[in-house]
Design an enzyme around this catalytic site. Sequence first.
Site, PDB file in Angstrom:
ATOM      1  N   GLY A  32       0.814  -1.203   0.000  1.00  0.00           N
ATOM      2  CA  GLY A  32       0.000   0.000   0.000  1.00  0.00           C
ATOM      3  C   GLY A  32       0.844   1.247   0.000  1.00  0.00           C
ATOM      4  O   GLY A  32       2.023   1.219  -0.360  1.00  0.00           O
ATOM      5  N   HIS A  68       5.101   2.134  -7.828  1.00  0.00           N
ATOM      6  CA  HIS A  68       4.127   1.048  -7.919  1.00  0.00           C
ATOM      7  C   HIS A  68       3.345   1.133  -9.240  1.00  0.00           C
ATOM      8  O   HIS A  68       3.103   0.116  -9.898  1.00  0.00           O
ATOM      9  CB  HIS A  68       3.123   1.125  -6.760  1.00  0.00           C
ATOM     10  N   GLN A  91       7.983  -9.167   8.033  1.00  0.00           N
ATOM     11  CA  GLN A  91       9.218  -8.569   7.525  1.00  0.00           C
ATOM     12  C   GLN A  91       9.629  -7.319   8.302  1.00  0.00           C
ATOM     13  O   GLN A  91      10.557  -6.621   7.902  1.00  0.00           O
ATOM     14  CB  GLN A  91       9.104  -8.273   6.035  1.00  0.00           C
ATOM     15  N   GLY A 129      10.200  -3.734  -8.076  1.00  0.00           N
ATOM     16  CA  GLY A 129      10.997  -2.578  -8.427  1.00  0.00           C
ATOM     17  C   GLY A 129      12.472  -2.770  -8.103  1.00  0.00           C
ATOM     18  O   GLY A 129      12.827  -3.438  -7.131  1.00  0.00           O
ATOM     19  N   SER A 187       9.733   5.965  -2.264  1.00  0.00           N
ATOM     20  CA  SER A 187       9.488   4.951  -1.248  1.00  0.00           C
ATOM     21  C   SER A 187       8.297   5.379  -0.416  1.00  0.00           C
ATOM     22  O   SER A 187       8.107   6.581  -0.163  1.00  0.00           O
ATOM     23  CB  SER A 187      10.717   4.786  -0.344  1.00  0.00           C
ATOM     24  N   SER A 188       7.513   4.418   0.024  1.00  0.00           N
ATOM     25  CA  SER A 188       6.388   4.733   0.903  1.00  0.00           C
ATOM     26  C   SER A 188       6.870   5.361   2.208  1.00  0.00           C
ATOM     27  O   SER A 188       6.139   6.128   2.848  1.00  0.00           O
ATOM     28  CB  SER A 188       5.590   3.459   1.210  1.00  0.00           C
TER      29      SER A 188
END
Length: 317
Positions: A14, A20, A44, A150, A188-189
Site C-alpha cells: 500500500g 508502484h 518482515q 521494483g 518509497s512509501s
Amino acid sequence: MLDHRLVGLVPTMGALHAGHLSLIRAAARETHHVVVSIYVNPAQFGVKEDLASYPVTWDGDCRILAELDRELADDGANLGRISAVFAPTTRDMYPSGFPGQDVDSTGSFVTLTPVGQVLEGASRPTFFRGVATVCMKLFNIVQPEKVYFGQKDVQQTVVVKKMVKDFMLPVDVEIGPTEREPDGLALSSRNVYLGERRRRVATLLSRALRAAESQYRAGALDRESILRAATQLTTDVLDQQMALSPEERVKFEVDYISLADPDTMEELAEVDPRRGGILSGAVKMLPVEAPRPGEDLGHSGGPAVRLIDNIVLKPSV
C-alpha cells in the site's frame, strides 16, 4: 491462468506511489489480468521497527488504482488492466496463527541463505525471511505467470529470483527500474516520514552512489577506488550538517555502502567487467533534534527513517 490468459501480480504494502504505478503499467502491457496485492506483512518488520506507524492509505490507494485502471482501459497498447485488488488479513495469510517478529520465532518460513543474511539481512535479520515467506504465499494464492518488483529493493529482487529458481516456481520475475524524484531521491512509501528538513538532505545516498558509479564508468574496477568517492561524499555532508545549529541540522547514520556480486550480493574486492556489480547503500535519517515551532516533521511525528538505494553497474565488456 484465467481462461488461458496471463495473470500478472504486483505485490505492494500500500501507500502507493509512482513506482508502484509503473510496475502496474508494465504488468498491463504484458498480461491480461493484473492483480495488485496490498498487505503490510508484519513478518518482515523487526520487533523495534515501524510497523505500527507504517502509512495505511487504503481509501487513497483505491482511488489511485481506479484512476489508473481507467487509464489502462483507454490505452489500446495494453494487453490487460487491473482485474483484482487482493487485500488479505494477517489471519488469511497466516492460517496457523502469526508466528511473531522475533528472530527466534517458530513457524512456517521460507529462508534463503546466505543471500538473505548480508547487507539488509544483516541489519534486519527477519526481513528477507518475511519477504520470501509472504511472496511464496502470494504466488501460491494468485498463481500468476509473471510477478513485478521494483529495482529500488535490489536485494529483495535477488532473493525472490533465487526463491523462484531454487523452488522451481512456474513464474517469471520482472524487474522495473527505480522511480525517482527530480532531485534523485528514490521513491518509497517511507519518504512520508521525512518532513521538509530531512527531505532536503535525503538525496545524499543517491548522490553517493552516483559518485561511486562515475568511478566505475571512468574505468575503476577495484573496491577502494569505486567506493572512495561515495564514502567521501557522505562524510562531507555529515560534517556540513554538524556544523549547523541543532535547529537547522539533520543527523544521519550510514549503515553501509556496498559493492556486491549481482547474483549473490556478496561483497566484491574487484568488479568483473564481464558481469558488473551492484552498488547499494542504507542510511538512517535520525529524528529532528530540535524542531522549530510549526515545523513539518513528517508522518507520525518524524521517526527515524531508513532509506535504501542502489545502482546496477552494467558489464563494460
